[in-house]
Design an enzyme around this catalytic site. Structure first.
Site, PDB file in Angstrom:
ATOM      1  N   THR A 140      -1.343   4.457  -8.202  1.00 28.26           N
ATOM      2  CA  THR A 140      -1.411   5.855  -8.619  1.00 28.26           C
ATOM      3  C   THR A 140      -2.709   6.124  -9.359  1.00 28.26           C
ATOM      4  OG1 THR A 140      -0.118   7.640  -9.632  1.00 28.26           O
ATOM      5  CG2 THR A 140      -0.212   5.570 -10.857  1.00 28.26           C
ATOM      6  N   ASP A 165       2.045   6.672   2.466  1.00 27.46           N
ATOM      7  CA  ASP A 165       2.712   7.807   1.815  1.00 27.46           C
ATOM      8  C   ASP A 165       4.027   8.072   2.540  1.00 27.46           C
ATOM      9  OD1 ASP A 165       0.554   8.821  -0.103  1.00 27.46           O
ATOM     10  OD2 ASP A 165      -0.547   8.724   1.780  1.00 27.46           O
ATOM     11  N   GLU A 208     -12.195   4.617   6.451  1.00 28.01           N
ATOM     12  CA  GLU A 208     -11.350   5.728   6.923  1.00 28.01           C
ATOM     13  C   GLU A 208     -12.174   6.707   7.759  1.00 28.01           C
ATOM     14  OE1 GLU A 208      -7.989   6.896   3.926  1.00 28.01           O
ATOM     15  OE2 GLU A 208      -9.742   6.311   2.761  1.00 28.01           O
ATOM     16  N   HIS A 237       0.860  -1.198   0.000  1.00 30.45           N
ATOM     17  CA  HIS A 237       0.000   0.000   0.000  1.00 30.45           C
ATOM     18  C   HIS A 237       0.894   1.245   0.000  1.00 30.45           C
ATOM     19  CE1 HIS A 237      -3.974   1.997   1.426  1.00 30.45           C
ATOM     20  NE2 HIS A 237      -3.138   2.955   1.056  1.00 30.45           N
TER      21      HIS A 237
HETATM   22 ZN   LIG Z   1      -3.777   4.970   0.980  1.00 27.82          ZN
END
Ligand SMILES: [Zn+2]
Length: 366
Positions: A97, A304, A228, A13
């Site tokens: 992406t 990230d 989330e 991920h």
């Molecule tokens: Zn993510």
């Protein structure tokens, strides 16, 4: 953290745009500043720090968004991201992406992805394999690349890379479908699946469902950013869809945990990301511990690495200290991830061998 370098790792991920090196961001932002596109002094201090607030994280994403409207920059970023993961002993990487379209500069979703593939081809710090064994990459590759999928001999360090195309939650059904069709077209060069991501308060499951259903019917793998925010209806619908993996699973209630566990859907866990985005208040209450204890399939990931100033070694290090995992457990956790990759059996077999031979070298295991 150093000690986890010697353990081979699998990253499942990682968003390409969120994984950009700080040094590259600084260099490119300075150029944009000189051109008058941005106010460099406004972003310089944000790039320089490594404990960014959520507000600053969004500021970096805005900057990255501007940078990735340039094909050459996309190529450079892709190359660097792969080399950075390889340098911390990631042996298999799934990079995701969102293909961008920008008519004003002649960027199509396809040309965006071509720039990504150029980046994979440019990797030279490590041998890269990014094409499935039975692939015919057509005019994408020269014959040398078609033959081996690598860029050099077989003696150097190797990394497998596979691509996932993300559908952004702001997109329409048609745009999502366009992304899926592109993914199907790009299968020969290593696109293996579809991800659903973006601002979780935007968009409806029913908008993306037709495209995701089509993707699955065509044999693409699916992973979804799921839970989330608290949204029981959507979480239930996503689990009912039976994706091969989900990301995060932060805001689940009792019912959703029950369903997730009975379906045994593997969860991509991004500890630093969840804390930095205030999705989870602290590591003590993070669901990693419970899922790990009940042996639910899970994979540690960075999400990230650039924007959140972390690395996969860093995430293993956090898990080890926060949840009291020893070297043996960490090695096993890393190795188990092999079973959840979106790649063919031949790749999995090779990865298991890489882990087994690493175990022989890691004296702490025996
Ligand atoms: Zn993510």
């Amino acid at each position: 953290m150093e000690q986890w370098l010697s353990v081979p790792k699998v990253e499942l991920h990682a968003h390409l745009n969120g994984s950009v090196r700080d040094s590259t961001l600084l260099e490119l932002a300075r150029v944009l500043g000189e051109k008058g596109v941005i106010d460099f002094s406004d972003v310089e201090h944000v790039i320089m720090k490594d404990d960014r607030s959520l507000h600053e994280v969004f500021k970096l994403f805005d900057l990255i968004h501007i940078l990735t409207t340039d094909h050459k920059i996309i190529t450079r970023i892709t190359k660097e991201v792969v080399e950075d993961f390889a340098s911390e002993n990631v042996v298999y990487l799934e990079l995701r992406t969102t293909p961008k379209k920008n008519d004003s500069i002649g960027m199509t979703k396809r040309s965006y992805m071509e720039a990504v593939v150029e980046g994979l081809k440019a990797v030279n710090a490590v041998d890269i394999n990014f094409m499935p064994h039975d692939a015919d990459a057509g005019d994408f590759m020269d014959s040398q690349h078609i033959k081996s999928g690598t860029c050099n001999g077989a003696t150097r360090k190797k990394i497998y890379v596979r691509l996932l195309l993300s559908i952004d939650r702001r997109e329409t059904t048609e745009a999502a479908m366009e992304t899926v069709k592109l993914a199907l077209e790009l299968r020969p060069i290593g696109v293996v699946g579809i991800d659903l991501s973006g601002n979780p308060i935007v968009g409806e499951w029913s908008t993306f469902f037709p495209a995701l259903k089509f993707a699955r019917e065509q044999g693409l793998y699916i992973t979804l950013h799921c839970g989330e925010i608290p949204n029981p209806k959507e979480i239930q619908a996503m689990l009912d869809f039976l994706p091969q993996r989900i990301g995060h699973a932060c805001c689940f209630e009792e019912e959703e945990w029950k369903k997730l566990k009975s379906l045994k859907i593997p969860v991509e866990i991004c500890l630093t990301s969840n804390i930095r985005t205030d999705t989870i208040s602290s590591l003590d209450v993070h669901h990693f511990a419970n899922l790990y204890n009940v042996k639910h399939p899970l994979i540690l990931c960075t999400d990230d690495a650039g924007v959140f100033s972390t690395s996969l070694c860093g995430e293993y290090s956090i898990a080890a200290s926060a949840y009291g995992l020893g070297r043996r457990e960490i090695y096993q956790l890393a190795k188990d991830a092999v079973e959840f990759v979106f790649a063919d059996d031949e790749v999995k077999k090779d990865l298991r061998e890489i882990f087994n031979s690493a175990a022989k070298m890691l004296d702490f295991l025996f």
